[in-house]
Design a protein around this motif. Structure first.
Motif, mmCIF file in Angstrom:
data_model
loop_
_atom_site.group_PDB
_atom_site.id
_atom_site.type_symbol
_atom_site.label_atom_id
_atom_site.label_comp_id
_atom_site.label_asym_id
_atom_site.label_seq_id
_atom_site.Cartn_x
_atom_site.Cartn_y
_atom_site.Cartn_z
ATOM 1 N N THR A 30 0.810 -1.217 0.000
ATOM 2 C CA THR A 30 0.000 0.000 0.000
ATOM 3 C C THR A 30 0.840 1.261 0.000
ATOM 4 O OG1 THR A 30 -1.766 -1.161 1.180
ATOM 5 C CG2 THR A 30 -1.793 1.257 1.277
ATOM 6 N N TRP A 31 1.895 1.308 0.822
ATOM 7 C CA TRP A 31 2.589 2.586 1.008
ATOM 8 C C TRP A 31 4.010 2.659 0.456
ATOM 9 C CZ3 TRP A 31 7.160 2.861 3.419
ATOM 10 C CH2 TRP A 31 7.495 1.838 4.307
ATOM 11 N N LEU A 32 4.685 1.538 0.230
ATOM 12 C CA LEU A 32 6.106 1.593 -0.132
ATOM 13 C C LEU A 32 6.352 2.118 -1.544
ATOM 14 C CD1 LEU A 32 9.015 1.026 0.766
ATOM 15 C CD2 LEU A 32 8.747 -1.297 -0.093
ATOM 16 N N ALA A 33 5.490 1.760 -2.480
ATOM 17 C CA ALA A 33 5.688 2.186 -3.870
ATOM 18 C C ALA A 33 5.459 3.692 -3.992
ATOM 19 C CB ALA A 33 4.733 1.433 -4.793
ATOM 20 N N PRO A 34 6.459 4.447 -4.463
ATOM 21 C CA PRO A 34 6.300 5.904 -4.535
ATOM 22 C C PRO A 34 5.349 6.335 -5.646
ATOM 23 C CG PRO A 34 8.440 5.252 -5.412
ATOM 24 C CD PRO A 34 7.787 4.003 -4.876
ATOM 25 N N GLY A 35 4.816 7.533 -5.490
ATOM 26 C CA GLY A 35 3.966 8.122 -6.521
ATOM 27 C C GLY A 35 2.774 7.253 -6.856
ATOM 28 N N LYS A 36 2.547 7.079 -8.157
ATOM 29 C CA LYS A 36 1.404 6.284 -8.622
ATOM 30 C C LYS A 36 1.779 4.834 -8.895
ATOM 31 C CE LYS A 36 -0.948 10.268 -10.529
ATOM 32 N NZ LYS A 36 -1.525 10.909 -11.708
ATOM 33 N N MET A 37 2.979 4.447 -8.487
ATOM 34 C CA MET A 37 3.400 3.054 -8.663
ATOM 35 C C MET A 37 2.568 2.154 -7.755
ATOM 36 S SD MET A 37 7.564 3.400 -8.850
ATOM 37 C CE MET A 37 7.868 1.794 -9.598
ATOM 38 N N LYS A 53 10.625 -10.276 -1.273
ATOM 39 C CA LYS A 53 10.797 -9.885 -2.669
ATOM 40 C C LYS A 53 9.572 -9.051 -3.017
ATOM 41 C CE LYS A 53 13.335 -14.004 -4.014
ATOM 42 N NZ LYS A 53 13.296 -15.264 -4.753
ATOM 43 N N ILE A 54 9.803 -7.955 -3.725
ATOM 44 C CA ILE A 54 8.708 -7.064 -4.080
ATOM 45 C C ILE A 54 8.928 -6.509 -5.481
ATOM 46 C CG2 ILE A 54 9.818 -5.063 -3.003
ATOM 47 C CD1 ILE A 54 6.960 -4.134 -2.144
ATOM 48 N N SER A 55 7.818 -6.290 -6.179
ATOM 49 C CA SER A 55 7.839 -5.591 -7.458
ATOM 50 C C SER A 55 7.098 -4.282 -7.289
ATOM 51 C CB SER A 55 7.139 -6.414 -8.545
ATOM 52 O OG SER A 55 7.879 -7.553 -8.868
ATOM 53 N N LEU A 56 7.657 -3.236 -7.863
ATOM 54 C CA LEU A 56 6.995 -1.939 -7.932
ATOM 55 C C LEU A 56 6.722 -1.679 -9.409
ATOM 56 C CD1 LEU A 56 9.223 0.121 -5.459
ATOM 57 C CD2 LEU A 56 7.236 -1.306 -4.957
ATOM 58 N N PHE A 57 5.455 -1.473 -9.734
ATOM 59 C CA PHE A 57 5.041 -1.315 -11.126
ATOM 60 C C PHE A 57 4.717 0.140 -11.434
ATOM 61 C CE2 PHE A 57 3.968 -5.681 -9.957
ATOM 62 C CZ PHE A 57 4.569 -6.385 -10.977
ATOM 63 N N SER A 143 7.995 10.559 -1.260
ATOM 64 C CA SER A 143 6.669 10.115 -1.687
ATOM 65 C C SER A 143 6.207 8.921 -0.855
ATOM 66 C CB SER A 143 6.688 9.752 -3.171
ATOM 67 O OG SER A 143 5.443 9.244 -3.571
ATOM 68 N N SER A 144 7.101 7.959 -0.626
ATOM 69 C CA SER A 144 6.754 6.792 0.199
ATOM 70 C C SER A 144 6.449 7.218 1.632
ATOM 71 C CB SER A 144 7.889 5.765 0.182
ATOM 72 O OG SER A 144 8.042 5.217 -1.108
ATOM 73 N N GLU A 146 5.200 10.044 2.557
ATOM 74 C CA GLU A 146 3.877 10.670 2.516
ATOM 75 C C GLU A 146 2.782 9.602 2.513
ATOM 76 O OE1 GLU A 146 1.310 13.291 -0.648
ATOM 77 O OE2 GLU A 146 3.428 13.787 -0.414
ATOM 78 N N LYS A 147 2.970 8.564 1.702
ATOM 79 C CA LYS A 147 1.990 7.478 1.658
ATOM 80 C C LYS A 147 1.955 6.707 2.971
ATOM 81 C CE LYS A 147 1.553 5.267 -2.394
ATOM 82 N NZ LYS A 147 1.957 4.565 -3.646
ATOM 83 N N LEU A 148 3.109 6.537 3.619
ATOM 84 C CA LEU A 148 3.163 5.884 4.933
ATOM 85 C C LEU A 148 2.366 6.697 5.945
ATOM 86 C CD1 LEU A 148 4.239 3.767 6.947
ATOM 87 C CD2 LEU A 148 6.334 5.160 7.115
ATOM 88 N N ALA A 149 2.548 8.009 5.935
ATOM 89 C CA ALA A 149 1.805 8.877 6.870
ATOM 90 C C ALA A 149 0.298 8.723 6.654
ATOM 91 C CB ALA A 149 2.235 10.334 6.680
ATOM 92 N N LYS A 150 -0.141 8.746 5.410
ATOM 93 C CA LYS A 150 -1.578 8.580 5.125
ATOM 94 C C LYS A 150 -2.069 7.215 5.576
ATOM 95 C CE LYS A 150 -1.804 11.805 1.281
ATOM 96 N NZ LYS A 150 -1.901 11.987 -0.161
ATOM 97 N N TYR A 151 -1.218 6.201 5.442
ATOM 98 C CA TYR A 151 -1.607 4.845 5.818
ATOM 99 C C TYR A 151 -1.814 4.702 7.319
ATOM 100 C CZ TYR A 151 -1.541 -0.240 6.113
ATOM 101 O OH TYR A 151 -1.877 -1.545 6.370
ATOM 102 N N VAL A 152 -0.971 5.335 8.127
ATOM 103 C CA VAL A 152 -1.025 5.118 9.581
ATOM 104 C C VAL A 152 -1.760 6.203 10.366
ATOM 105 C CG1 VAL A 152 1.058 3.688 9.606
ATOM 106 C CG2 VAL A 152 1.238 6.157 10.045
ATOM 107 N N GLU A 153 -1.903 7.391 9.786
ATOM 108 C CA GLU A 153 -2.517 8.481 10.551
ATOM 109 C C GLU A 153 -4.033 8.365 10.586
ATOM 110 O OE1 GLU A 153 0.843 11.979 10.113
ATOM 111 O OE2 GLU A 153 -0.892 12.116 8.821
#
Length: 153
Positions: A30-37, A53-57, A143-144, A146-153
């Protein structure tokens, strides 16, 4: 010369809540991929010596191919080097790429520092592969965060 970046953000959540967002594959997707990835975790074993192992698309709207693994994908493998619950996670990161500019082990150290009811989350990257511009790594990290903050706040 090895490339290094460091980025921090204050997040309105406890260190424990934020730390837990690193311990679950679905949270990372949910949060690790930056931007719109978009992220996809393939394997996950949260313990020292384990990893994932992770893929970011990249989004299909991005016409310029820039993936490290495939045109639209960055795939990498992480090994957990050190885990101190709610304080620090150190990971060794290796990109899956045929391009030698993206090869080599990068270290990602994440620290969680409680401050007045919030937590300062810091990402320190060491030995960034030469194919990655430090400014791009910093932008992706911010960016990540920012997404982490949205995920946990």
């Amino acid at each position: 010369m090895p490339q290094t970046t460091e980025n921090s953000r204050m997040i309105k959540a406890t260190a424990e809540t934020i730390y837990n967002a690193f311990t679950e594959p679905k949270a990372l997707e949910t949060w690790l991929a930056p931007g719109k990835m978009k992220g996809k975790v393939h394997d996950f074993d949260f313990k020292v010596g384990g990893g994932y192992k992770i893929s970011l698309f990249y989004p299909s709207s991005e016409k310029e191919s820039k993936g490290k693994t495939k045109d639209n994908e960055d795939r990498f493998e992480v090994k957990f080097i050190e885990i101190i619950p709610n304080l620090k996670i150190v990971q060794a990161v290796n990109f899956d790429s045929s391009d030698p500019d993206y090869l080599g082990e990068m270290t990602m150290e994440v620290t969680f520092t409680p401050i007045n009811g919030s937590t300062k989350v810091t990402f320190l990257f060491k030995n960034i592969p030469h194919g990655i511009k430090p400014e791009d790594n910093e932008a992706g990290t911010l960016s990540s965060l920012e997404k982490l903050a949205k995920y946990v706040e």
